[in-house]
Design a protein around this motif. Structure first.
Motif, PDB file in Angstrom:
ATOM      1  N   GLY A 219     -16.602 -10.855   8.662  1.00 56.04           N
ATOM      2  CA  GLY A 219     -15.700  -9.959   9.377  1.00 56.04           C
ATOM      3  C   GLY A 219     -14.256 -10.132   8.955  1.00 56.04           C
ATOM      4  O   GLY A 219     -13.517  -9.152   8.781  1.00 56.04           O
ATOM      5  N   ILE A 220     -13.844 -11.374   8.763  1.00 55.94           N
ATOM      6  CA  ILE A 220     -12.482 -11.657   8.305  1.00 55.94           C
ATOM      7  C   ILE A 220     -12.280 -11.073   6.910  1.00 55.94           C
ATOM      8  O   ILE A 220     -11.252 -10.454   6.624  1.00 55.94           O
ATOM      9  N   HIS A 221     -13.274 -11.243   6.030  1.00 51.12           N
ATOM     10  CA  HIS A 221     -13.169 -10.670   4.684  1.00 51.12           C
ATOM     11  C   HIS A 221     -13.060  -9.143   4.741  1.00 51.12           C
ATOM     12  O   HIS A 221     -12.264  -8.554   4.006  1.00 51.12           O
ATOM     13  N   LEU A 222     -13.842  -8.506   5.596  1.00 49.91           N
ATOM     14  CA  LEU A 222     -13.776  -7.044   5.716  1.00 49.91           C
ATOM     15  C   LEU A 222     -12.403  -6.611   6.222  1.00 49.91           C
ATOM     16  O   LEU A 222     -11.827  -5.631   5.723  1.00 49.91           O
ATOM     17  N   GLY A 223     -11.867  -7.335   7.198  1.00 53.92           N
ATOM     18  CA  GLY A 223     -10.521  -7.035   7.687  1.00 53.92           C
ATOM     19  C   GLY A 223      -9.480  -7.224   6.603  1.00 53.92           C
ATOM     20  O   GLY A 223      -8.576  -6.393   6.435  1.00 53.92           O
ATOM     21  N   ASN A 224      -9.608  -8.310   5.853  1.00 57.05           N
ATOM     22  CA  ASN A 224      -8.668  -8.559   4.752  1.00 57.05           C
ATOM     23  C   ASN A 224      -8.761  -7.471   3.693  1.00 57.05           C
ATOM     24  O   ASN A 224      -7.741  -7.045   3.149  1.00 57.05           O
ATOM     25  N   LEU A 225      -9.983  -7.028   3.389  1.00 59.69           N
ATOM     26  CA  LEU A 225     -10.133  -5.968   2.393  1.00 59.69           C
ATOM     27  C   LEU A 225      -9.488  -4.670   2.871  1.00 59.69           C
ATOM     28  O   LEU A 225      -8.895  -3.940   2.072  1.00 59.69           O
ATOM     29  N   LEU A 226      -9.574  -4.390   4.154  1.00 61.62           N
ATOM     30  CA  LEU A 226      -8.914  -3.197   4.673  1.00 61.62           C
ATOM     31  C   LEU A 226      -7.397  -3.327   4.533  1.00 61.62           C
ATOM     32  O   LEU A 226      -6.734  -2.429   4.018  1.00 61.62           O
ATOM     33  N   TRP A 227      -6.845  -4.459   4.987  1.00 65.48           N
ATOM     34  CA  TRP A 227      -5.408  -4.686   4.852  1.00 65.48           C
ATOM     35  C   TRP A 227      -5.010  -4.645   3.381  1.00 65.48           C
ATOM     36  O   TRP A 227      -3.983  -4.065   3.007  1.00 65.48           O
ATOM     37  N   TYR A 228      -5.793  -5.273   2.547  1.00 64.48           N
ATOM     38  CA  TYR A 228      -5.507  -5.338   1.117  1.00 64.48           C
ATOM     39  C   TYR A 228      -5.494  -3.930   0.516  1.00 64.48           C
ATOM     40  O   TYR A 228      -4.598  -3.583  -0.260  1.00 64.48           O
ATOM     41  N   SER A 229      -6.483  -3.126   0.871  1.00 64.02           N
ATOM     42  CA  SER A 229      -6.569  -1.760   0.351  1.00 64.02           C
ATOM     43  C   SER A 229      -5.378  -0.928   0.785  1.00 64.02           C
ATOM     44  O   SER A 229      -4.793  -0.192  -0.022  1.00 64.02           O
ATOM     45  N   LEU A 230      -5.021  -1.030   2.053  1.00 68.45           N
ATOM     46  CA  LEU A 230      -3.865  -0.275   2.544  1.00 68.45           C
ATOM     47  C   LEU A 230      -2.586  -0.705   1.829  1.00 68.45           C
ATOM     48  O   LEU A 230      -1.763   0.124   1.452  1.00 68.45           O
ATOM     49  N   THR A 231      -2.443  -1.993   1.624  1.00 68.57           N
ATOM     50  CA  THR A 231      -1.270  -2.511   0.919  1.00 68.57           C
ATOM     51  C   THR A 231      -1.258  -2.030  -0.527  1.00 68.57           C
ATOM     52  O   THR A 231      -0.238  -1.571  -1.035  1.00 68.57           O
ATOM     53  N   ALA A 232      -2.400  -2.137  -1.189  1.00 69.59           N
ATOM     54  CA  ALA A 232      -2.478  -1.742  -2.594  1.00 69.59           C
ATOM     55  C   ALA A 232      -2.158  -0.263  -2.768  1.00 69.59           C
ATOM     56  O   ALA A 232      -1.416   0.110  -3.679  1.00 69.59           O
ATOM     57  N   LEU A 233      -2.699   0.585  -1.908  1.00 66.61           N
ATOM     58  CA  LEU A 233      -2.415   2.019  -2.011  1.00 66.61           C
ATOM     59  C   LEU A 233      -0.934   2.302  -1.819  1.00 66.61           C
ATOM     60  O   LEU A 233      -0.349   3.123  -2.529  1.00 66.61           O
ATOM     61  N   GLY A 234      -0.324   1.618  -0.874  1.00 66.26           N
ATOM     62  CA  GLY A 234       1.112   1.782  -0.659  1.00 66.26           C
ATOM     63  C   GLY A 234       1.925   1.305  -1.847  1.00 66.26           C
ATOM     64  O   GLY A 234       2.922   1.919  -2.227  1.00 66.26           O
ATOM     65  N   LEU A 235       1.499   0.203  -2.459  1.00 69.27           N
ATOM     66  CA  LEU A 235       2.229  -0.330  -3.614  1.00 69.27           C
ATOM     67  C   LEU A 235       2.100   0.584  -4.826  1.00 69.27           C
ATOM     68  O   LEU A 235       3.052   0.747  -5.589  1.00 69.27           O
ATOM     69  N   ILE A 236       0.924   1.170  -5.002  1.00 67.11           N
ATOM     70  CA  ILE A 236       0.754   2.096  -6.121  1.00 67.11           C
ATOM     71  C   ILE A 236       1.713   3.273  -5.958  1.00 67.11           C
ATOM     72  O   ILE A 236       2.407   3.663  -6.900  1.00 67.11           O
ATOM     73  N   ALA A 237       1.783   3.817  -4.753  1.00 72.83           N
ATOM     74  CA  ALA A 237       2.700   4.933  -4.500  1.00 72.83           C
ATOM     75  C   ALA A 237       4.145   4.500  -4.714  1.00 72.83           C
ATOM     76  O   ALA A 237       4.941   5.233  -5.313  1.00 72.83           O
ATOM     77  N   LEU A 238       4.485   3.305  -4.252  1.00 78.64           N
ATOM     78  CA  LEU A 238       5.849   2.800  -4.408  1.00 78.64           C
ATOM     79  C   LEU A 238       6.194   2.602  -5.884  1.00 78.64           C
ATOM     80  O   LEU A 238       7.284   2.958  -6.337  1.00 78.64           O
ATOM     81  N   LEU A 239       5.265   2.033  -6.639  1.00 79.73           N
ATOM     82  CA  LEU A 239       5.501   1.824  -8.071  1.00 79.73           C
ATOM     83  C   LEU A 239       5.714   3.141  -8.806  1.00 79.73           C
ATOM     84  O   LEU A 239       6.543   3.227  -9.704  1.00 79.73           O
ATOM     85  N   GLN A 240       4.926   4.132  -8.413  1.00 76.28           N
ATOM     86  CA  GLN A 240       5.052   5.423  -9.074  1.00 76.28           C
ATOM     87  C   GLN A 240       6.374   6.091  -8.726  1.00 76.28           C
ATOM     88  O   GLN A 240       6.881   6.906  -9.493  1.00 76.28           O
ATOM     89  N   ALA A 241       6.949   5.751  -7.593  1.00 75.31           N
ATOM     90  CA  ALA A 241       8.176   6.403  -7.153  1.00 75.31           C
ATOM     91  C   ALA A 241       9.434   5.690  -7.659  1.00 75.31           C
ATOM     92  O   ALA A 241      10.313   6.324  -8.230  1.00 75.31           O
ATOM     93  N   HIS A 242       9.524   4.384  -7.443  1.00 79.63           N
ATOM     94  CA  HIS A 242      10.785   3.685  -7.715  1.00 79.63           C
ATOM     95  C   HIS A 242      10.540   2.226  -8.104  1.00 79.63           C
ATOM     96  O   HIS A 242      10.091   1.430  -7.293  1.00 79.63           O
ATOM     97  N   ASP A 243      10.909   1.869  -9.327  1.00 74.41           N
ATOM     98  CA  ASP A 243      10.797   0.474  -9.768  1.00 74.41           C
ATOM     99  C   ASP A 243      11.754  -0.438  -9.007  1.00 74.41           C
ATOM    100  O   ASP A 243      11.414  -1.569  -8.671  1.00 74.41           O
ATOM    101  N   ALA A 244      12.955   0.040  -8.734  1.00 72.26           N
ATOM    102  CA  ALA A 244      13.963  -0.780  -8.054  1.00 72.26           C
ATOM    103  C   ALA A 244      13.523  -1.105  -6.631  1.00 72.26           C
ATOM    104  O   ALA A 244      13.709  -2.234  -6.163  1.00 72.26           O
ATOM    105  N   VAL A 245      12.910  -0.143  -5.962  1.00 70.20           N
ATOM    106  CA  VAL A 245      12.428  -0.388  -4.599  1.00 70.20           C
ATOM    107  C   VAL A 245      11.317  -1.432  -4.627  1.00 70.20           C
ATOM    108  O   VAL A 245      11.248  -2.313  -3.764  1.00 70.20           O
ATOM    109  N   PHE A 246      10.468  -1.368  -5.648  1.00 67.85           N
ATOM    110  CA  PHE A 246       9.393  -2.355  -5.787  1.00 67.85           C
ATOM    111  C   PHE A 246       9.978  -3.755  -5.954  1.00 67.85           C
ATOM    112  O   PHE A 246       9.472  -4.722  -5.377  1.00 67.85           O
ATOM    113  N   ALA A 247      11.053  -3.878  -6.727  1.00 70.01           N
ATOM    114  CA  ALA A 247      11.709  -5.181  -6.905  1.00 70.01           C
ATOM    115  C   ALA A 247      12.247  -5.694  -5.573  1.00 70.01           C
ATOM    116  O   ALA A 247      12.124  -6.888  -5.257  1.00 70.01           O
TER     117      ALA A 247
END
Length: 171
Positions: free
Chosen positions: A6-34
């Protein structure tokens, strides 16, 4: 085993949400990612110092309860998904290891696999320590909180050093 899954499934959900947000952020602004990377380092240092400050309280050892596997999975998932610090941790941690010039999905896949492996290792060690403490009737684990706090601060300082290297190399 159920709560760990259950903890792994929760972590994967958090991880997925974070990763999707980071991909969008990277595509938008390198400086914001830094900036996100540096905010993550600051957050990790804050968490480590918080652990050190509260280490005198020790850990609480609850009485074990027998649970059905599915209920254990649901409980582990509920605990992890209701923990906003998990999302904050992933948001602080993942950007430190992303190279914007390399394939993002491959990097995120490797990081996810490493996360599951290290999380399982940590959960197994915590379980073994808790069982040993319970059997020995020993301490409350204040030393473990101190060690965790020191490791968190050292990891953040290491990441800060690496970010300085990224900055000097133009990334």
């Amino acid at each position: 085993a159920g709560p760990m899954i259950g903890i792994h499934l929760g972590n994967l959900l958090w991880y997925s949400l974070t990763a999707l947000g980071l991909i969008a952020l990277l595509q938008a602004h390198d400086a914001v990612f830094a900036v996100v990377r540096w905010l993550g380092i600051i957050y990790l240092i804050w968490m480590g110092l918080h652990m050190l400050r509260d280490s005198h309280q020790g850990l609480v050892l609850a009485q074990p309860k027998a649970a059905h596997f599915a209920k254990g999975v649901a409980n582990g998932f509920a605990v992890q998904i209701s923990n906003p610090r998990a999302l904050a941790f992933y948001t602080a941690f993942i950007p430190q290891f992303i190279d914007p010039a390399s394939p993002l999905l491959l990097q995120l896949g490797i990081l996810a696999a490493l996360t599951i492996f290290t999380e399982q290792t940590g959960l197994t060690v915590y379980t073994a320590i808790a069982v040993r403490l319970r059997e020995s009737g020993g301490g409350q684990g204040a030393g473990m909180k101190r060690i965790a706090g020191i490791v968190m601060v050292l990891a953040a300082l290491f990441l800060a050093y690496n970010n300085s290297s990224f900055a000097s190399s133009g990334l």
